[in-house]
Design an enzyme around this catalytic site. Structure first.
Site, short mmCIF file in Angstrom:
data_model
loop_
_atom_site.label_atom_id
_atom_site.label_comp_id
_atom_site.label_asym_id
_atom_site.label_seq_id
_atom_site.Cartn_x
_atom_site.Cartn_y
_atom_site.Cartn_z
N GLU A 34 0.85 -1.19 0.00
CA GLU A 34 0.00 0.00 0.00
C GLU A 34 0.89 1.24 0.00
O GLU A 34 1.77 1.37 0.82
CB GLU A 34 -0.93 -0.02 1.22
CG GLU A 34 -1.65 1.28 1.53
CD GLU A 34 -2.52 1.84 0.39
OE1 GLU A 34 -3.29 1.08 -0.22
OE2 GLU A 34 -2.39 3.05 0.11
N GLN A 35 0.57 2.17 -0.90
CA GLN A 35 1.42 3.36 -1.03
C GLN A 35 1.31 4.31 0.16
O GLN A 35 2.26 5.03 0.47
CB GLN A 35 1.07 4.10 -2.31
CG GLN A 35 -0.33 4.68 -2.33
CD GLN A 35 -0.71 5.35 -3.65
OE1 GLN A 35 0.07 5.35 -4.58
NE2 GLN A 35 -1.89 5.91 -3.71
N ARG A 108 -17.18 4.04 6.44
CA ARG A 108 -16.10 3.38 5.68
C ARG A 108 -14.93 3.02 6.59
O ARG A 108 -14.30 1.98 6.42
CB ARG A 108 -15.60 4.30 4.55
CG ARG A 108 -16.65 4.63 3.52
CD ARG A 108 -16.08 5.57 2.48
NE ARG A 108 -15.19 4.87 1.60
CZ ARG A 108 -15.50 4.48 0.36
NH1 ARG A 108 -16.68 4.77 -0.15
NH2 ARG A 108 -14.65 3.83 -0.36
N TYR A 216 -28.42 9.33 4.68
CA TYR A 216 -28.69 8.11 5.47
C TYR A 216 -27.91 8.14 6.78
O TYR A 216 -26.88 8.81 6.87
CB TYR A 216 -28.42 6.84 4.68
CG TYR A 216 -27.04 6.65 4.07
CD1 TYR A 216 -25.98 6.14 4.82
CD2 TYR A 216 -26.81 6.95 2.73
CE1 TYR A 216 -24.73 5.94 4.24
CE2 TYR A 216 -25.56 6.75 2.15
CZ TYR A 216 -24.53 6.24 2.91
OH TYR A 216 -23.29 6.04 2.34
N ASP A 294 -12.26 -0.93 -8.46
CA ASP A 294 -12.21 0.28 -9.29
C ASP A 294 -11.08 0.23 -10.31
O ASP A 294 -11.11 0.95 -11.30
CB ASP A 294 -12.04 1.53 -8.41
CG ASP A 294 -13.36 2.02 -7.84
OD1 ASP A 294 -14.36 1.29 -7.93
OD2 ASP A 294 -13.40 3.14 -7.29
C1 LIG Z 1 -19.42 9.67 -3.58
C2 LIG Z 1 -19.23 8.19 -3.58
C3 LIG Z 1 -20.11 7.37 -2.86
C4 LIG Z 1 -19.98 5.98 -2.90
N1 LIG Z 1 -20.86 5.20 -2.19
C5 LIG Z 1 -20.78 3.84 -2.27
C6 LIG Z 1 -21.70 3.00 -1.55
O1 LIG Z 1 -22.59 3.48 -0.84
N2 LIG Z 1 -21.57 1.65 -1.68
C7 LIG Z 1 -20.60 1.07 -2.45
O2 LIG Z 1 -20.54 -0.17 -2.54
N3 LIG Z 1 -19.70 1.85 -3.12
C8 LIG Z 1 -19.76 3.20 -3.04
N4 LIG Z 1 -18.85 3.98 -3.69
C9 LIG Z 1 -17.79 3.34 -4.52
C10 LIG Z 1 -16.61 2.86 -3.68
O3 LIG Z 1 -16.15 3.91 -2.85
C11 LIG Z 1 -15.45 2.39 -4.56
O4 LIG Z 1 -15.94 1.64 -5.64
C12 LIG Z 1 -14.50 1.50 -3.73
O5 LIG Z 1 -14.00 2.21 -2.63
C13 LIG Z 1 -13.35 1.00 -4.61
O6 LIG Z 1 -12.47 0.23 -3.81
P1 LIG Z 1 -11.09 -0.31 -4.38
O7 LIG Z 1 -10.49 -1.09 -3.26
O8 LIG Z 1 -11.29 -0.97 -5.69
O9 LIG Z 1 -10.22 1.00 -4.69
P2 LIG Z 1 -9.70 2.16 -3.73
O10 LIG Z 1 -10.59 2.33 -2.56
O11 LIG Z 1 -9.44 3.33 -4.60
O12 LIG Z 1 -8.30 1.60 -3.16
C14 LIG Z 1 -7.13 1.59 -3.93
C15 LIG Z 1 -5.93 1.51 -2.99
O13 LIG Z 1 -4.75 1.32 -3.78
C16 LIG Z 1 -3.72 2.17 -3.30
N5 LIG Z 1 -2.79 2.39 -4.42
C17 LIG Z 1 -3.05 3.05 -5.58
N6 LIG Z 1 -1.96 3.03 -6.39
C18 LIG Z 1 -1.00 2.35 -5.72
C19 LIG Z 1 0.36 1.99 -6.03
N7 LIG Z 1 0.93 2.34 -7.19
N8 LIG Z 1 1.08 1.28 -5.12
C20 LIG Z 1 0.52 0.91 -3.92
N9 LIG Z 1 -0.76 1.23 -3.57
C21 LIG Z 1 -1.51 1.93 -4.46
C22 LIG Z 1 -4.46 3.42 -2.85
O14 LIG Z 1 -3.70 4.19 -1.93
C23 LIG Z 1 -5.70 2.81 -2.20
O15 LIG Z 1 -5.49 2.49 -0.83
C24 LIG Z 1 -18.93 5.39 -3.65
C25 LIG Z 1 -18.02 6.21 -4.35
C26 LIG Z 1 -18.15 7.59 -4.30
C27 LIG Z 1 -17.16 8.46 -5.04
#
Ligand SMILES: Cc1cc2nc3c(=O)[nH]c(=O)nc-3n(C[C@H](O)[C@H](O)[C@H](O)COP(=O)(O)OP(=O)(O)OC[C@H]3O[C@@H](n4cnc5c(N)ncnc54)[C@H](O)[C@@H]3O)c2cc1C
Length: 396
Positions: A34-35, A108, A216, A294
């Site tokens: 993790e960065q 979260r 909510y 994502d």
């Molecule tokens: C306004 C809003 C409301 C939302 N509400 C909901 C909801 O109610 N319910 C729901 O299910 N979803 C919701 N979402 C969507 C949800 O927040 C995201 O889809 C989810 O957090 C994605 O998780 P992830 O682990 O894929 O990516 P991320 O949470 O983006 O995690 C990526 C991680 O990778 C790390 N990283 C990145 N690049 C590197 C690198 N080169 N080297 C090492 N580490 C790195 C980052 O630091 C981070 O910790 C919402 C989004 C938004 C914007």
């Protein structure tokens, strides 16, 4: 039989942590890079629908998380001015009865912390301050990850859970800037003790012209979470998240229903997010590398399913890898997950025009039809949500 005994996951977001726990529970050695210098999550809420709650149950986290949850009574859609209901679907007991798991709201940070603790208890190794720059597939049939400080790590499989600006995705498929979706989201949390109105205990979307507002409760009803979404032509900032001007936010939603304006009145700060997306990727895996969350399917948050899809991906990926040869497992993973995530990406996008009252008279007719269906044919509305909430990662 699995050919994977050690995996590296890049990214300790909700998707990466879920994958780490799912693999560790199968006795796979897991290293998470993790960065960030320390663990953390933004101060905002998450809607946790029954489909994802079932995954959290299978990962053994439901009981611990229940102490931080709020269970909404309904999913509702209301008019921005009058507060009239266009939609009111029962959730609470109904969700358990219909889908086999409750619908929750979680902070979260609570979900993130419980996942980190679960991973640590299962023996996951975390390396913080670890910014991955690239990977190489080596001759010894393994994959090696290099960090910006020169450190290297090797394993049988690399999982890119590094979010919308994924470095792993970029190396696999080439650079492509994420698309700004013409929307920004303000997020914030207010203590209920500061509110002068009673907020309904629902997952509520307030729909209005060119903007909508989601409210909510969180943490058993101690806080109200809000997400205020507005259309914008462009996003000038370099960052995809910045501190927002709360006075501007309040101004933009002035004249809305008192439940909305009172929540905003109580807000002392708010972060502003650019909402970005990507088209469906040609593939989610290559060689010994796979993507999840994502990193491969960012979506507008208008179905509240982004984190849900990341958690489902994580579980299914670990399950596929446990069951067959790695190359077959990654094909199977994509075959199961891509159609579902892509469908929900599209459903989320489609909600934008409904929530923002687009389409003039036709748009108004759609809302009226929704209201009539909600009153006279509620089962029709529920049945549209069944494929999303009724999904069970263990019954595929
Ligand atoms: C306004 C809003 C409301 C939302 N509400 C909901 C909801 O109610 N319910 C729901 O299910 N979803 C919701 N979402 C969507 C949800 O927040 C995201 O889809 C989810 O957090 C994605 O998780 P992830 O682990 O894929 O990516 P991320 O949470 O983006 O995690 C990526 C991680 O990778 C790390 N990283 C990145 N690049 C590197 C690198 N080169 N080297 C090492 N580490 C790195 C980052 O630091 C981070 O910790 C919402 C989004 C938004 C914007």
């Amino acid at each position: 039989m699995s050919q994977v005994s050690h995996i590296i996951i890049v990214g300790a977001g909700i998707g990466g942590l879920s994958a780490a726990l799912a693999f560790a529970k199968q006795n796979v050695q897991v290293t998470v890079l993790e960065q960030a210098e320390c663990f953390g999550e933004v101060g905002a809420g998450l809607q946790i629908s029954p489909n994802v709650l079932k995954v959290l149950r299978y990962l053994g986290l439901e009981t611990e998380l229940s102490q931080y949850a709020f269970t909404p009574q309904h999913a509702s859609m209301r008019d921005y001015k009058t507060g009239d209901y266009y939609l009111k679907v029962p959730l609470a007991d109904q969700a358990v009865h219909r889908y086999g798991a409750p619908y929750w709201h979680l902070h979260r940070a609570d979900l993130h912390r419980v996942l980190v603790n679960g991973c640590k208890a299962a023996g996951v190794e975390f390396v913080l301050n670890a910014n991955m720059t690239h990977y190489d597939e080596t001759a010894e049939k393994s994959v090696q990850v290099t960090l910006d400080d020169g450190r290297t790590f090797a394993a049988d499989l690399l999982v890119g859970a590094d979010g919308i600006h994924s470095t792993v995705r970029e190396q696999m498929l080439g650079y492509e800037k994420a698309t700004f979706m013409g929307q920004v989201a303000w997020r914030g949390i207010v203590p209920v003790s500061e509110l002068k109105v009673q907020v309904q205990p629902d997952a509520c979307v307030w729909v209005g012209p060119n903007r909508h507002f989601v409210s909510y409760y969180l943490r058993g009803g101690e806080y109200v979470n809000f997400v205020a979404v507005e259309e914008r032509d462009d996003w000038r900032s370099e960052s995809w998240r910045e501190e927002g001007n709360v006075a501007e936010l309040k101004q933009n939603f002035s004249g809305w229903h008192p439940e909305v304006t009172e929540i905003l009145y109580a807000a002392s700060n708010s972060f502003l997010w650019a909402l970005n997306g990507r088209d469906e990727l040609p593939t989610w895996h290559q060689g010994r590398v796979a993507l999840l969350g994502d990193a491969c399917h960012p979506m507008l948050p208008f179905m509240a399913q982004g984190a849900a899809m990341a958690i489902e991906d994580a579980y299914v990926l670990a399950k596929c890898v446990a069951d067959c040869r790695l190359s077959d497992a990654l094909i199977e993973y994509e075959k199961i997950r891509k159609p579902r995530a892509t469908k929900i990406q599209k459903m989320s996008k489609a909600n934008a025009s409904l929530y923002h009252m687009h389409g003039g008279l036709v748009g108004k007719m759609k809302l009226k039809a929704l209201k009539a269906a909600s009153q006279f044919a509620p089962d029709l509305i529920q049945s549209k949500l069944d494929p999303v909430y009724g999904y069970d990662v263990n019954q595929l």
